[in-house]
Design a protein around this motif. Sequence first.
Motif, PDB file in Angstrom:
ATOM      1  N   GLY A  63       0.746  -1.161  -0.031  1.00 49.81           N
ATOM      2  CA  GLY A  63       0.027  -0.124   0.064  1.00 49.81           C
ATOM      3  C   GLY A  63       0.932   1.220   0.076  1.00 49.81           C
ATOM      4  O   GLY A  63       0.523   2.369  -0.733  1.00 49.81           O
ATOM      5  N   ARG A  64       1.974   1.141   0.748  1.00 48.12           N
ATOM      6  CA  ARG A  64       2.745   2.462   0.773  1.00 48.12           C
ATOM      7  C   ARG A  64       3.435   2.637  -0.492  1.00 48.12           C
ATOM      8  O   ARG A  64       3.581   3.783  -1.035  1.00 48.12           O
ATOM      9  CB  ARG A  64       3.841   2.445   1.842  1.00 48.12           C
ATOM     10  N   ARG A  65       3.680   1.419  -1.428  1.00 49.88           N
ATOM     11  CA  ARG A  65       4.411   1.705  -2.635  1.00 49.88           C
ATOM     12  C   ARG A  65       3.524   2.262  -3.510  1.00 49.88           C
ATOM     13  O   ARG A  65       3.641   3.160  -4.573  1.00 49.88           O
ATOM     14  CB  ARG A  65       4.905   0.185  -3.181  1.00 49.88           C
ATOM     15  N   LEU A  66       2.186   1.890  -3.412  1.00 43.93           N
ATOM     16  CA  LEU A  66       1.023   2.464  -4.357  1.00 43.93           C
ATOM     17  C   LEU A  66       0.561   3.954  -4.158  1.00 43.93           C
ATOM     18  O   LEU A  66       0.338   4.641  -5.008  1.00 43.93           O
ATOM     19  CB  LEU A  66      -0.225   1.457  -4.390  1.00 43.93           C
ATOM     20  N   LEU A  67       0.718   4.253  -2.732  1.00 44.37           N
ATOM     21  CA  LEU A  67      -0.149   5.458  -2.455  1.00 44.37           C
ATOM     22  C   LEU A  67       0.578   6.757  -3.131  1.00 44.37           C
ATOM     23  O   LEU A  67      -0.229   7.607  -3.701  1.00 44.37           O
ATOM     24  CB  LEU A  67       0.509   5.741  -0.744  1.00 44.37           C
ATOM     25  N   PRO A  68       1.869   6.926  -3.207  1.00 48.28           N
ATOM     26  CA  PRO A  68       2.308   8.139  -4.080  1.00 48.28           C
ATOM     27  C   PRO A  68       1.878   8.072  -5.451  1.00 48.28           C
ATOM     28  O   PRO A  68       1.757   9.197  -6.273  1.00 48.28           O
ATOM     29  CB  PRO A  68       3.853   8.060  -3.904  1.00 48.28           C
ATOM     30  N   LEU A  69       1.954   6.824  -6.092  1.00 49.36           N
ATOM     31  CA  LEU A  69       1.443   6.976  -7.612  1.00 49.36           C
ATOM     32  C   LEU A  69       0.117   6.974  -7.717  1.00 49.36           C
ATOM     33  O   LEU A  69      -0.559   7.848  -8.609  1.00 49.36           O
ATOM     34  CB  LEU A  69       1.739   5.586  -8.097  1.00 49.36           C
ATOM     35  N   MET A 136       0.091  14.792   8.323  1.00 54.81           N
ATOM     36  CA  MET A 136      -0.707  15.174   7.105  1.00 54.81           C
ATOM     37  C   MET A 136       0.076  15.161   5.891  1.00 54.81           C
ATOM     38  O   MET A 136      -0.444  14.660   4.852  1.00 54.81           O
ATOM     39  CB  MET A 136      -1.467  16.229   7.336  1.00 54.81           C
ATOM     40  N   LEU A 137       1.135  15.635   5.782  1.00 56.12           N
ATOM     41  CA  LEU A 137       1.799  15.503   4.473  1.00 56.12           C
ATOM     42  C   LEU A 137       2.421  14.165   4.401  1.00 56.12           C
ATOM     43  O   LEU A 137       2.328  14.020   3.087  1.00 56.12           O
ATOM     44  CB  LEU A 137       3.176  16.523   4.652  1.00 56.12           C
ATOM     45  N   LEU A 138       2.699  13.460   5.254  1.00 51.99           N
ATOM     46  CA  LEU A 138       3.268  12.093   4.830  1.00 51.99           C
ATOM     47  C   LEU A 138       2.180  11.341   4.468  1.00 51.99           C
ATOM     48  O   LEU A 138       2.290  10.351   3.898  1.00 51.99           O
ATOM     49  CB  LEU A 138       4.135  11.423   6.102  1.00 51.99           C
ATOM     50  N   ASP A 139       0.916  11.598   4.911  1.00 49.63           N
ATOM     51  CA  ASP A 139      -0.207  11.111   4.515  1.00 49.63           C
ATOM     52  C   ASP A 139      -0.980  11.455   3.132  1.00 49.63           C
ATOM     53  O   ASP A 139      -2.047  11.073   3.017  1.00 49.63           O
ATOM     54  CB  ASP A 139      -1.240  10.954   5.629  1.00 49.63           C
ATOM     55  N   PHE A 140      -0.285  12.484   2.521  1.00 53.63           N
ATOM     56  CA  PHE A 140      -0.736  12.902   1.421  1.00 53.63           C
ATOM     57  C   PHE A 140      -2.127  13.683   1.288  1.00 53.63           C
ATOM     58  O   PHE A 140      -2.850  13.743   0.767  1.00 53.63           O
ATOM     59  CB  PHE A 140      -0.828  11.778   0.194  1.00 53.63           C
ATOM     60  N   GLU A 141      -2.347  14.087   2.556  1.00 52.69           N
ATOM     61  CA  GLU A 141      -3.580  14.868   2.862  1.00 52.69           C
ATOM     62  C   GLU A 141      -3.266  16.370   2.448  1.00 52.69           C
ATOM     63  O   GLU A 141      -4.160  17.186   2.285  1.00 52.69           O
ATOM     64  CB  GLU A 141      -3.898  14.854   4.166  1.00 52.69           C
ATOM     65  N   LEU A 142      -2.125  16.944   2.415  1.00 53.29           N
ATOM     66  CA  LEU A 142      -1.656  17.931   2.254  1.00 53.29           C
ATOM     67  C   LEU A 142      -0.660  18.216   0.992  1.00 53.29           C
ATOM     68  O   LEU A 142       0.043  17.252   0.705  1.00 53.29           O
ATOM     69  CB  LEU A 142      -1.049  18.752   3.550  1.00 53.29           C
ATOM     70  N   ARG A 155      11.648  11.926   4.114  1.00 49.52           N
ATOM     71  CA  ARG A 155      10.556  12.186   2.921  1.00 49.52           C
ATOM     72  C   ARG A 155      10.105  13.510   2.902  1.00 49.52           C
ATOM     73  O   ARG A 155       9.514  13.922   1.655  1.00 49.52           O
ATOM     74  CB  ARG A 155       9.586  11.133   3.160  1.00 49.52           C
ATOM     75  N   LEU A 156      10.426  14.440   3.967  1.00 52.29           N
ATOM     76  CA  LEU A 156       9.868  15.912   3.634  1.00 52.29           C
ATOM     77  C   LEU A 156      11.079  16.808   3.433  1.00 52.29           C
ATOM     78  O   LEU A 156      12.100  16.558   4.058  1.00 52.29           O
ATOM     79  CB  LEU A 156       9.402  16.296   5.294  1.00 52.29           C
ATOM     80  N   GLU A 275       7.739  12.637  -2.254  1.00 52.50           N
ATOM     81  CA  GLU A 275       7.123  11.508  -2.911  1.00 52.50           C
ATOM     82  C   GLU A 275       5.539  12.054  -3.549  1.00 52.50           C
ATOM     83  O   GLU A 275       5.239  11.338  -4.485  1.00 52.50           O
ATOM     84  CB  GLU A 275       6.790  10.373  -2.026  1.00 52.50           C
ATOM     85  N   LYS A 276       5.401  13.183  -3.227  1.00 57.41           N
ATOM     86  CA  LYS A 276       3.984  13.605  -4.002  1.00 57.41           C
ATOM     87  C   LYS A 276       4.213  14.400  -5.331  1.00 57.41           C
ATOM     88  O   LYS A 276       5.112  15.360  -5.088  1.00 57.41           O
ATOM     89  CB  LYS A 276       3.335  14.647  -2.642  1.00 57.41           C
ATOM     90  N   TYR A 277       3.364  14.233  -6.090  1.00 48.99           N
ATOM     91  CA  TYR A 277       3.156  14.905  -7.277  1.00 48.99           C
ATOM     92  C   TYR A 277       3.117  16.631  -7.076  1.00 48.99           C
ATOM     93  O   TYR A 277       2.304  16.918  -6.340  1.00 48.99           O
ATOM     94  CB  TYR A 277       1.993  14.396  -8.258  1.00 48.99           C
ATOM     95  N   GLN A 278       3.962  17.225  -7.811  1.00 44.64           N
ATOM     96  CA  GLN A 278       3.861  18.659  -7.810  1.00 44.64           C
ATOM     97  C   GLN A 278       3.336  19.186  -8.875  1.00 44.64           C
ATOM     98  O   GLN A 278       3.903  19.392  -9.934  1.00 44.64           O
ATOM     99  CB  GLN A 278       5.393  19.157  -7.644  1.00 44.64           C
ATOM    100  N   SER A 279       2.064  19.795  -8.658  1.00 45.14           N
ATOM    101  CA  SER A 279       1.312  20.289  -9.723  1.00 45.14           C
ATOM    102  C   SER A 279       1.902  21.758 -10.092  1.00 45.14           C
ATOM    103  O   SER A 279       2.761  22.185  -9.507  1.00 45.14           O
ATOM    104  CB  SER A 279      -0.368  20.492  -9.282  1.00 45.14           C
TER     105      SER A 279
END
Length: 297
Positions: A63-69, A136-142, A155-156, A275-279
């Motif tokens: 799941g951790r591998r899938l989350l950022p993608l 929240m950043l690590l959980d991809f909420e922000l 990771r931050l 690891e999060k997409y930067q729009s």
Amino acid sequence: MNVTFRQLKVFVSITQEGSITAAAEKLFLTKSAVSMALAELERQLGWKMFDRANKQLILNEQGRRLLPLADELLDRSEAIMQLFEGDDATNGNLRIGSSYTIGNHLLPTLLGDFRENTGYLHQSMSLSNSTKTCRMLLDFELDLGFIEAKVSDKRLKVEPWMTDEMVVVCAPSQCPASDKPLELDALEGKSWVLREPGSGTREYFLTEVAANLEEWTEAFELNSTTAIVNSVIAGLGLTVLSRRSVNAAVQDGRLSIVPLKHKMIRQFSLVYNTEKYQSPVFKSFREFAHSWTLGRE
């Protein structure tokens, strides 16, 4: 393999909300629909994304591998949907988190100036302490956050943003009698009104003030700066806060700043998950936030 955006959205929502029930409420779906979407996703991928323990879903290594993608795909799909809604690239939702001090005194003006300069009106703001903002950043909420505490998770990405002067304040009747700046040991044996664990302001007190004192007492622990200010005004103890947070109370005589030889400055930081997409709007706002600080220190 036929993985759908709906399945990925369900998966990301479960990781963010912590349960199928909460994810269903967020997505306005039934619990059975969310459960079926997750089960089908796991069937398509051939792996379980969560470990099941005591009726709880715990994100596992797959799941951790899938989350950022998955998060990036959803962000990109939203960008595609909004691509033709405006005349520039700054479309899409921007989720910003902040500590209370920054969120109360700096972020509203920053966001107002960003809107005025770019015409971009789609952002959400979440205020909490620095530790929760990082979580929240690590959980991809922000998408990005503004904090005042130190960060250890690799990771931050942490970028220095602005500096902040910290001051010791007390009720005027409790201010030490002195015409000259004092050493920190003049604060020995005092009672303190402090923020909760996880707060950058509390962390600053512990590392920069309490560490230099042999004896001190915590009178109260509060998660509101306003409550702390009012408690100190009532004579319940001293505190350490940002000068920005106490200026009004000092100017009208409700609080006094204890003059110290020790200059207390801390660093505000802009932080985001690498690891999060930067729009495009993320990049635009990040650049604007750094340029906005010029001349404001």
